[in-house]
Design a protein around this motif. Structure first.
Motif, PDB file in Angstrom:
ATOM      1  N   ARG A 154      44.276  42.628  47.369  1.00 19.70           N
ATOM      2  CA  ARG A 154      44.244  43.669  46.343  1.00 19.70           C
ATOM      3  C   ARG A 154      43.404  43.211  45.161  1.00 19.70           C
ATOM      4  O   ARG A 154      43.506  42.057  44.731  1.00 19.70           O
ATOM      5  N   VAL A 155      42.606  44.103  44.651  1.00 16.03           N
ATOM      6  CA  VAL A 155      41.794  43.788  43.467  1.00 16.03           C
ATOM      7  C   VAL A 155      41.982  44.907  42.452  1.00 16.03           C
ATOM      8  O   VAL A 155      41.781  46.084  42.770  1.00 16.03           O
ATOM      9  N   LEU A 156      42.388  44.535  41.258  1.00 12.39           N
ATOM     10  CA  LEU A 156      42.562  45.512  40.189  1.00 12.39           C
ATOM     11  C   LEU A 156      41.652  45.107  39.034  1.00 12.39           C
ATOM     12  O   LEU A 156      41.679  43.960  38.597  1.00 12.39           O
ATOM     13  N   SER A 157      40.885  46.051  38.566  1.00  7.91           N
ATOM     14  CA  SER A 157      39.963  45.731  37.478  1.00  7.91           C
ATOM     15  C   SER A 157      40.159  46.731  36.344  1.00  7.91           C
ATOM     16  O   SER A 157      40.115  47.931  36.552  1.00  7.91           O
ATOM     17  N   THR A 158      40.425  46.216  35.167  1.00 12.64           N
ATOM     18  CA  THR A 158      40.656  47.069  34.008  1.00 12.64           C
ATOM     19  C   THR A 158      39.745  46.644  32.871  1.00 12.64           C
ATOM     20  O   THR A 158      40.102  45.806  32.071  1.00 12.64           O
TER      21      THR A 158
END
Lengths: 306, 306
Positions: free
Chosen positions: A253-257
């Motif tokens: 999983r990759v989350l970018s904010t």
């Protein structure tokens, strides 16, 4: 004093086959074990807390400071505060790798809080390499915090690399840029198995004509998880650009904010993020040249993270 | 029943010079004032709370539903819940503008909570236009919340426009996409004086081969403030693309916080954001053609928000 394992770890994190030229401070399992200073670069042990003060004299050019940290035992929790005074108009390289070799079942952790004062017109290249190994079940944890204050006309190049073996990391980077100060950040991250990595980068473009470029590339494999937070703040006539590319594989999983905030009408801020899989065209091309799928994949990932 | 002011407001928000063809429901100062239904589109007043249920029969093609809301008095606080059932394989246009004409000193506010069920294979174009006017000191406030559930193969086009006169807005848009469902969002926003606008768009790519494209363009002038939050979540093999461009002028502030989250290795997510001023080259070019600086600026902004 340094064993062959120590030397191998130093090579991984600081490309040190030999004891480095210039100033250095080698820390092992929570204790300083070797130090060298030069006429222009002093290193002093902090009196109030663990860590060192590194003082680079103004106009020092072409010198380097290596401050590798190696952890070769389990159940170590090491916290250091290092402060760097990069004198006006100097031009130096600071290499601060950390390697953990953990063969035990207990966690080993190193947290480094690094504060840089980059004075007027100075150039700093700061390289931080993280590496873990060892077949024990003990977790290898690295939490670097980096604070950089760049004065007028300072140029800061920041290279952060974590390629292998770190189970858990929380990177926190804060940079404040004065007039005409310039920042270039290169981040490379690979996670696999159940590894977790979080990276926060905050850049404040405070000075007139300050600029920042952040290029982050990462690969997430297996069950690993990556969280990116970018905060680019324009408070003056300035330019900022974030580019964040991630390759996601398997069940990762990759989350970018990213947050871009313009508080000035002449702040120009750009953010680009892309999360995707390996391009199948590239795979097919390499496989048509005789590589197996696995080899083709590895070749692409290596190029992506180079 | 509709005054010339009412008709003018209707034109601003729904391009209605005349009473529209097809189904419509006109709401004025918190009360329904005119309604028309067709053989394929029914509109019913909700029994449990304020608002309407709009039912579009399956296979209805080329029909439209206009549900403009006009507020022409001060001190109105209107809250409606509208539910739309867009039948399978239908193809319809829904126009839901809201105009506030406030000449008083008290705030006038309209909050609309719109829930769409877009059934299998249906096509929905939903246009939301917001407009405020009136020389009173009373604030004009619009808080739309839009929830869209798109089933397999549904295509949803969403156009959200707020060009003028809204002092305070909080837009909240949530879309969940099923297998092969497709979303295209176009957002246009202009703020000036002390206006504040916040827009949150959350898109969940739940279905296999679902896709979303979000294009947001905004201009922030004077002391106004804009906050954008985008949340693009890939939970399946899917594609998502957010493009967010803002022109910042005077002492305005623009903050953009997009979040892209990939929970699947075949989710491809891209985000691009740029905040900057009007390109001076464009200005110079138009001024060399004989336009004043103000005219040149207006021409560029008009093109940007078109």
């Amino acid at each position: 004093m340094l064993s062959s394992l120590d030397k191998q770890m130093l090579e991984r994190v600081a490309d040190l086959h030999e004891i480095p030229q210039g100033a250095y401070n080698i820390r092992k399992n929570g204790v300083g074990v070797q130090r060298n200073t030069t006429a222009n670069i002093d290193i002093m042990t902090k009196k109030d807390k663990p860590g060192i003060d590194v003082i680079v004299k103004p106009y020092t050019k072409g010198e380097s400071v290596h401050i590798p940290v190696i952890v070769t035992e389990e159940n170590i929790t090491d916290l250091v505060y290092n402060t760097f005074e990069i004198g006006a108009y100097s031009d130096v390289l600071v290499v601060a790798g950390c390697g953990i070799h953990n063969c035990g079942d207990q966690k080993s952790q190193h947290d480094g809080i690094h504060t840089f004062f980059v004075r007027k017109g100075a150039k700093l290249k700061y390289v931080e390499k993280h590496y873990g190994e060892g077949d024990g079940r003990g977790a290898r944890v690295l939490n670097p915090k980096t604070i950089i204050e760049a004065e007028e006309g300072a140029v800061v190049e920041l290279e952060m690399v974590q390629i292998k073996g770190i189970d858990n990391t929380l990177r926190d980077t804060e940079v404040r840029l004065g007039d005409k100060a310039k920042l270039v950040v290169t981040e490379r991250l690979l996670t696999y198995l159940g590894q977790e990595a979080q990276s926060k980068i905050t850049v404040e473009l405070n000075g007139v004509d300050s600029s920042a470029q952040i290029i982050s590339r990462s690969v997430a494999q297996d069950e690993s998880r990556q969280d990116f937070y970018f905060d680019l703040i324009g408070r003056n006539r300035s330019r900022g650009h974030i580019q964040c590319d991630a390759i996601i594989m398997h069940a990762a999983r990759v989350l970018s904010t990213p947050r871009v905030s313009a508080y000035h009408s002449e702040a120009q801020l750009i953010h680009e993020a892309a999360i995707g899989r390996i391009e199948s065209e590239q795979l097919v091309k390499l496989m048509s040249l005789g590589l197996s799928e696995k080899e083709a994949e590895e070749t692409i990932l290596k190029g992506f993270l180079a």
